[in-house]
Enzyme design. Sequence first.
Site, mmCIF file in Angstrom:
data_model
loop_
_atom_site.group_PDB
_atom_site.id
_atom_site.type_symbol
_atom_site.label_atom_id
_atom_site.label_comp_id
_atom_site.label_asym_id
_atom_site.label_seq_id
_atom_site.Cartn_x
_atom_site.Cartn_y
_atom_site.Cartn_z
ATOM 1 N N HIS A 25 -5.034 0.920 7.167
ATOM 2 C CA HIS A 25 -3.287 2.406 8.032
ATOM 3 C C HIS A 25 -3.096 2.260 6.211
ATOM 4 C CE1 HIS A 25 1.380 1.058 8.011
ATOM 5 N NE2 HIS A 25 1.372 1.429 6.738
ATOM 6 N N GLU A 26 -3.478 3.048 5.442
ATOM 7 C CA GLU A 26 -3.000 3.744 4.546
ATOM 8 C C GLU A 26 -3.974 5.294 4.873
ATOM 9 O OE1 GLU A 26 -0.443 3.653 2.006
ATOM 10 O OE2 GLU A 26 -0.189 1.440 3.305
ATOM 11 N N GLY B 170 1.102 -1.448 -0.538
ATOM 12 C CA GLY B 170 -0.009 0.151 -0.169
ATOM 13 C C GLY B 170 0.480 1.226 0.081
ATOM 14 N N GLN C 227 2.992 10.500 1.248
ATOM 15 C CA GLN C 227 4.106 9.411 1.808
ATOM 16 C C GLN C 227 5.232 9.660 0.420
ATOM 17 O OE1 GLN C 227 1.927 5.371 2.644
ATOM 18 N NE2 GLN C 227 3.896 4.879 3.690
ATOM 19 N N CYS D 20 5.842 -0.074 7.469
ATOM 20 C CA CYS D 20 5.363 1.121 6.440
ATOM 21 C C CYS D 20 6.891 1.200 5.932
ATOM 22 C CB CYS D 20 5.438 2.546 7.780
ATOM 23 S SG CYS D 20 4.652 3.538 6.706
ATOM 24 N N LEU D 21 6.700 2.030 4.731
ATOM 25 C CA LEU D 21 7.779 2.353 3.702
ATOM 26 C C LEU D 21 8.285 3.344 4.404
ATOM 27 C CD1 LEU D 21 6.043 1.685 0.429
ATOM 28 C CD2 LEU D 21 7.692 0.562 1.081
ATOM 29 N N HIS E 64 -3.269 7.193 6.788
ATOM 30 C CA HIS E 64 -1.386 8.303 6.644
ATOM 31 C C HIS E 64 -2.601 9.722 6.014
ATOM 32 C CE1 HIS E 64 2.081 6.705 6.140
ATOM 33 N NE2 HIS E 64 1.170 5.412 5.589
#
Length: 199
Positions: free
Chosen positions: A151-152, A47, A52, A109-110, A155
């Site tokens: 999760h996304e 995701g 991000q 997380c990236l 953000h």
Amino acid sequence: MIYPIVAFGDPVLKARAKDIPHDFPADELKQIVQDMYDTMYYAHGVGLAAPQVGKSIRLFVIDSEPMIDTEDEETGEPLPEVEQGVKQVFINPQMVSETGEEWGFQEGCLSIPGVREMVYRHETILIRYEDENRQLHEKTFSGMTARVIQHEYDHLEGVLFTDKISGFKKQLIKGKLTRISKGDVNADYRMRFAGQGRR
């Protein structure tokens, strides 16, 4: 185009993203979506939210297929009921409801490479969103796909998974988070750090 991933510590990750207006150029939006998929796959993510990649707009993409278990871990046998992975873009999403029992999973997380912590989320969600053609949908998702979406979605609200862990756990990873924000990371994809540009 592969975007650099914005690292923990950048204010864009803590801001609530803005809706994408209906007069936003369709070609430009489709290009952003494609670039976000390309960036997500390049970084081996499941995701990716627009903040991000430094864009404070209400947009995220997911492909939950790699997160779905199709075999029993102990026996190697195929599981009888396998959740289907979902590849989808979510534009101007609104979380309608989160229901069912909360369950824990080690999330990463990236934007926060090298950190994984147990996060508890609801089993099922109902979410309203537009697809890449600006068509409105309202859908229910469960299991791992629901988790990836939650999760996304967080953000877009300026919330990171590290905001959902205990104060004690936050203290334990404080040093790691500080190092990440300063560019001391080991990631196999390009990153952007607050006040430092790209690396």
